[in-house]
Design a protein around this motif. Structure first.
Motif, PDB file in Angstrom:
ATOM      1  N   UNK A 156      -6.985  -5.388   2.984  1.00 24.29           N
ATOM      2  CA  UNK A 156      -7.652  -4.333   1.893  1.00 24.29           C
ATOM      3  C   UNK A 156      -8.869  -4.166   2.982  1.00 24.29           C
ATOM      4  N   UNK A 157      -8.956  -2.815   2.761  1.00 20.02           N
ATOM      5  CA  UNK A 157     -10.888  -2.329   3.226  1.00 20.02           C
ATOM      6  C   UNK A 157     -11.749  -2.765   3.176  1.00 20.02           C
ATOM      7  N   UNK A 158     -11.585  -3.451   2.618  1.00 15.47           N
ATOM      8  CA  UNK A 158     -12.861  -4.643   2.123  1.00 15.47           C
ATOM      9  C   UNK A 158     -12.773  -6.045   2.982  1.00 15.47           C
ATOM     10  N   UNK A 159     -11.734  -5.908   2.941  1.00 19.25           N
ATOM     11  CA  UNK A 159     -10.853  -7.606   3.914  1.00 19.25           C
ATOM     12  C   UNK A 159     -10.467  -7.344   4.628  1.00 19.25           C
ATOM     13  N   UNK A 160     -10.365  -6.861   5.943  1.00 21.27           N
ATOM     14  CA  UNK A 160      -9.334  -6.394   6.546  1.00 21.27           C
ATOM     15  C   UNK A 160      -8.908  -7.668   7.260  1.00 21.27           C
ATOM     16  N   UNK A 161      -8.150  -8.593   7.112  1.00 20.44           N
ATOM     17  CA  UNK A 161      -7.751  -9.520   7.289  1.00 20.44           C
ATOM     18  C   UNK A 161      -5.495  -9.300   7.388  1.00 20.44           C
ATOM     19  N   UNK A 218       1.947  -6.541   7.395  1.00 21.64           N
ATOM     20  CA  UNK A 218       2.685  -5.213   5.970  1.00 21.64           C
ATOM     21  C   UNK A 218       1.690  -4.202   6.976  1.00 21.64           C
ATOM     22  N   UNK A 219       1.061  -3.437   8.269  1.00 20.14           N
ATOM     23  CA  UNK A 219       0.162  -2.800   8.251  1.00 20.14           C
ATOM     24  C   UNK A 219       1.825  -1.146   8.481  1.00 20.14           C
ATOM     25  N   UNK A 220       1.502  -0.374   7.347  1.00 18.53           N
ATOM     26  CA  UNK A 220       2.513   0.836   7.027  1.00 18.53           C
ATOM     27  C   UNK A 220       1.310   1.803   8.388  1.00 18.53           C
ATOM     28  N   UNK A 221       1.567   2.268   9.410  1.00 16.34           N
ATOM     29  CA  UNK A 221       0.830   3.370   9.312  1.00 16.34           C
ATOM     30  C   UNK A 221       0.863   4.749   8.642  1.00 16.34           C
ATOM     31  N   UNK A 222       2.137   5.469   8.129  1.00 14.04           N
ATOM     32  CA  UNK A 222       2.082   6.012   6.934  1.00 14.04           C
ATOM     33  C   UNK A 222       0.899   5.977   5.462  1.00 14.04           C
ATOM     34  N   UNK A 223       0.749   4.532   5.262  1.00 14.27           N
ATOM     35  CA  UNK A 223      -0.316   4.077   4.335  1.00 14.27           C
ATOM     36  C   UNK A 223      -1.922   3.889   4.731  1.00 14.27           C
ATOM     37  N   UNK A 224      -1.988   4.049   6.491  1.00 15.46           N
ATOM     38  CA  UNK A 224      -3.325   3.315   6.329  1.00 15.46           C
ATOM     39  C   UNK A 224      -3.239   2.224   8.088  1.00 15.46           C
ATOM     40  N   UNK A 225      -4.610   1.268   7.723  1.00 16.44           N
ATOM     41  CA  UNK A 225      -4.891   0.303   8.636  1.00 16.44           C
ATOM     42  C   UNK A 225      -4.793  -0.917   7.919  1.00 16.44           C
ATOM     43  N   UNK A 226      -4.351  -0.779   6.175  1.00 16.31           N
ATOM     44  CA  UNK A 226      -4.603  -2.155   6.252  1.00 16.31           C
ATOM     45  C   UNK A 226      -3.605  -2.032   5.051  1.00 16.31           C
ATOM     46  N   UNK A 227      -2.953  -3.387   4.530  1.00 14.52           N
ATOM     47  CA  UNK A 227      -1.067  -3.818   3.970  1.00 14.52           C
ATOM     48  C   UNK A 227      -2.045  -3.095   2.017  1.00 14.52           C
ATOM     49  N   UNK A 228      -3.235  -3.447   1.887  1.00 13.04           N
ATOM     50  CA  UNK A 228      -3.434  -3.144   0.044  1.00 13.04           C
ATOM     51  C   UNK A 228      -3.615  -1.778   0.582  1.00 13.04           C
ATOM     52  N   UNK A 229      -4.138  -0.457   0.659  1.00 18.15           N
ATOM     53  CA  UNK A 229      -4.955   0.472   1.090  1.00 18.15           C
ATOM     54  C   UNK A 229      -5.857   0.742  -0.153  1.00 18.15           C
ATOM     55  N   UNK A 230      -6.892   1.600  -0.502  1.00 17.18           N
ATOM     56  CA  UNK A 230      -7.664   1.871  -1.114  1.00 17.18           C
ATOM     57  C   UNK A 230      -7.370   2.127  -2.388  1.00 17.18           C
ATOM     58  N   UNK A 231      -6.310   3.503  -3.305  1.00 17.24           N
ATOM     59  CA  UNK A 231      -5.928   3.502  -3.655  1.00 17.24           C
ATOM     60  C   UNK A 231      -5.490   2.178  -4.487  1.00 17.24           C
ATOM     61  N   UNK A 232      -4.646   1.353  -3.645  1.00 18.02           N
ATOM     62  CA  UNK A 232      -3.614   0.003  -4.701  1.00 18.02           C
ATOM     63  C   UNK A 232      -5.299  -0.459  -5.737  1.00 18.02           C
ATOM     64  N   UNK A 233      -6.559  -0.822  -4.923  1.00 20.46           N
ATOM     65  CA  UNK A 233      -7.537  -1.254  -4.517  1.00 20.46           C
ATOM     66  C   UNK A 233      -8.153  -1.010  -5.815  1.00 20.46           C
ATOM     67  N   UNK A 234      -8.585   0.641  -5.958  1.00 17.19           N
ATOM     68  CA  UNK A 234      -8.859   1.328  -7.081  1.00 17.19           C
ATOM     69  C   UNK A 234      -8.255   0.767  -8.491  1.00 17.19           C
TER      70      UNK A 234
END
Length: 533
Positions: A342-347, A365-381
């Motif tokens: 996640x953005x808070x824990x990019x492990x 599982x990083x997808x370039x079109x979704x961002x640099x992490x597997x669970x991007x900020x909208x998921x965390x929100x």
């Protein structure tokens, strides 16, 4: 002692306008127990505390402060329920019929639009992640080492987990792994709060029992119990079971000889947003690390660094109050339990260590079109919003004579010295549903020495191996209804509430002994009171 404890001592000695200080409020019943109420202590310049920790409630005007002080004062009248006691989660309390879904209801005071956001967060909380690469794309990234595929699989029905039983394993209780600092650099990192403790050099911070295809899990937790009989003064016998923990089938060699094992049962999710909005000053007001009032109850905060700002702040979540915010708690669980970045824990590889080369060679599982992490900020929100708005169920049978009698016993034997009944949340809370709510969590959210029997020997930040955060009690009476079991304490060793109380030691030893000395009728009433929460 560390910086904050020094500050708290200075708070006690400082001159100036009165604020919050422990002083006798009630002389209760035939036990002669003096209950302590946080009323006033001395003011101190704000720059002596870590950033973000105020010594006064800046969100309240003088009139509000008077109201808050009055409404949160411990009761002396046990003949009837207190005003608003039914709604133990404030205006967001769930009034729905009791069922297995009682911990999964949304706060009653959120809007229709927010209800939709809550449901989206619920869907992500229940989502099963899969290993990479996969055709799902937005759902891959699991592990490579992990304990479960979804948040809901650990927080069963948004409630508490259970320990392993017989040959049936569990993914709702974990073994935390930690060791003491062994170098000057590690000691400096702990002293500066950059680390809470040190991981095992091979197995990391937590035992991961499961793994993606092509990789081996780290091992299996095994629990062995030894029973002992405790005889109460009236002749009642109670069997307590003391657990011992080992790891079978270690997959990557031996643990470091200094690594400790600490079992952690997943706690209920209800009321987290309200806990997050308790004013730090109201929690710090009850801290007494040197027991200057001589009541045998110390209580100290766990100070941690905020994961985003890096500032020192108050820990209030987790068994050792090691986490400051719901969002950080969610990010840590994604990384440690599921292996999702996640953005808070990019492990991207979760808790894999440098010694686990095959794990680090696995795809993420990083997808370039979704961002640099597997669970991007909208998921965390969405997950954070869901976690913040899980409602506390309404009280039940609170006017019952037996429940009221049990409440009186709870106060008289001294349980409220740590299990603080009520708070009023911040008026300036960022989300209106959590703002200025009278809540009844029955916790002071401080660390207490619970004695050698409950000690895990594992330090976490300012928490020693004997210390635990006082767990909130709201909802505890619905444990069996929601989770189909009745396992209590941090490791589920207690099978009944009576067992849980009898395990209390250290600062709680006097209250435990007073409970043991009560009559069977009084003990039954106390359990009935807890069952109504």
């Amino acid at each position: 002692m560390r910086r904050l404890l020094d500050v708290l001592r200075r708070l006690r000695r400082a001159k100036g306008p009165p604020r919050l200080r422990k002083m006798p409020a009630i002389s209760a019943g035939r036990h002669g127990i003096i209950l302590m109420l946080a009323l006033t202590t001395s003011a101190i310049a704000g720059d002596l505390l870590p950033a973000g920790l105020a010594t006064t409630r800046t969100d309240l005007n003088a009139k509000d402060q008077v109201r808050v002080t009055a409404i949160t004062r411990p009761t002396t009248d046990f003949s009837k329920p207190e005003p608003f006691e039914l709604m133990q989660g404030g205006a967001g309390t769930s009034r729905k019929d009791i069922s297995r879904d009682s911990f999964s209801q949304s706060s009653a005071n959120i809007s229709f639009e927010e209800e939709g956001t809550f449901k989206l967060g619920n869907a992500l909380f229940r989502k099963n992640w899969v290993s990479s690469p996969s055709s799902t794309q937005a759902s891959d990234g699991l592990g490579p080492l992990f304990n479960e595929r979804a948040c809901q699989n650990c927080h069963l029905k948004d409630g508490r987990g259970r320990p392993p039983q017989a040959d049936v394993g569990t993914t709702s209780m974990f073994l935390r792994l930690a060791r003491d600092a062994s170098s000057a650099e590690e000691k400096a990192a702990l002293a500066d709060y950059r680390l809470l403790n040190l991981p095992d050099p091979v197995y990391g911070t937590q035992l991961q029992q499961l793994a993606v295809p092509g990789l081996r899990g780290e091992g299996r937790m095994r629990v062995d119990y030894r029973e002992r009989k405790v005889e109460l003064p009236d002749g009642t016998a109670v069997l307590l079971r003391k657990p011992a923990y080992t790891i079978d089938d270690l997959g990557y060699g031996p643990l470091d000889p200094h690594t400790t094992l600490s079992p952690r049962l997943t706690p209920p999710m209800i009321g987290l947003g309200l806990i997050e909005q308790i004013a730090p000053a109201d929690i710090l007001a009850r801290a007494d690390p040197d027991d200057r009032d001589g009541d045998g109850i110390s209580g100290k905060p766990n100070i941690v660094r905020d994961g985003l700002s890096g500032e020192l702040t108050l820990g209030r979540f987790g068994w050792k109050a090691q986490t400051a915010s719901i969002r950080q708690q969610a990010a840590d669980a994604f990384a440690g339990d599921i292996g999702i970045s996640t953005p808070e824990a990019p492990k991207h590889w979760g808790d894999c260590t440098a010694a686990q080369e095959k794990c680090l060679a696995m795809p993420n599982g990083v997808q370039a079109r979704l961002g640099p992490v597997e669970a991007p900020a909208p998921v965390m929100d969405l997950v954070t919003f869901y976690s913040r708005n899980l409602a506390v169920p309404a009280r039940r049978d609170l006017a019952s004579p037996e429940v009221l009698a049990g409440k009186k016993v709870f106060y008289e034997i001294g349980c409220v010295a740590c299990h603080t009944p009520k708070f009023v949340t911040r008026r300036d809370a960022p989300d209106k549903p959590q703002a200025f709510q009278l809540i009844w969590p029955y916790s002071d959210f401080l660390l207490h020495d619970m004695g050698p029997d409950l000690a895990d020997g594992q330090a976490v930040g300012d928490a020693t191996g004997n210390e635990w955060r006082t767990p909130p009690l709201w909802g505890i009476g619905l444990t069996e209804m929601v989770n189909g079991n009745s396992f209590y304490l941090h490791d589920g060793r207690a099978r009944t509430l009576v067992e849980a109380i009898l395990w209390h030691g250290g600062e709680a030893q006097k209250a435990r002994d007073r409970f043991a000395a009560t009559s069977a009728t009084e003990r039954d009433a106390l359990v009935k009171f807890l069952g109504s929460l």
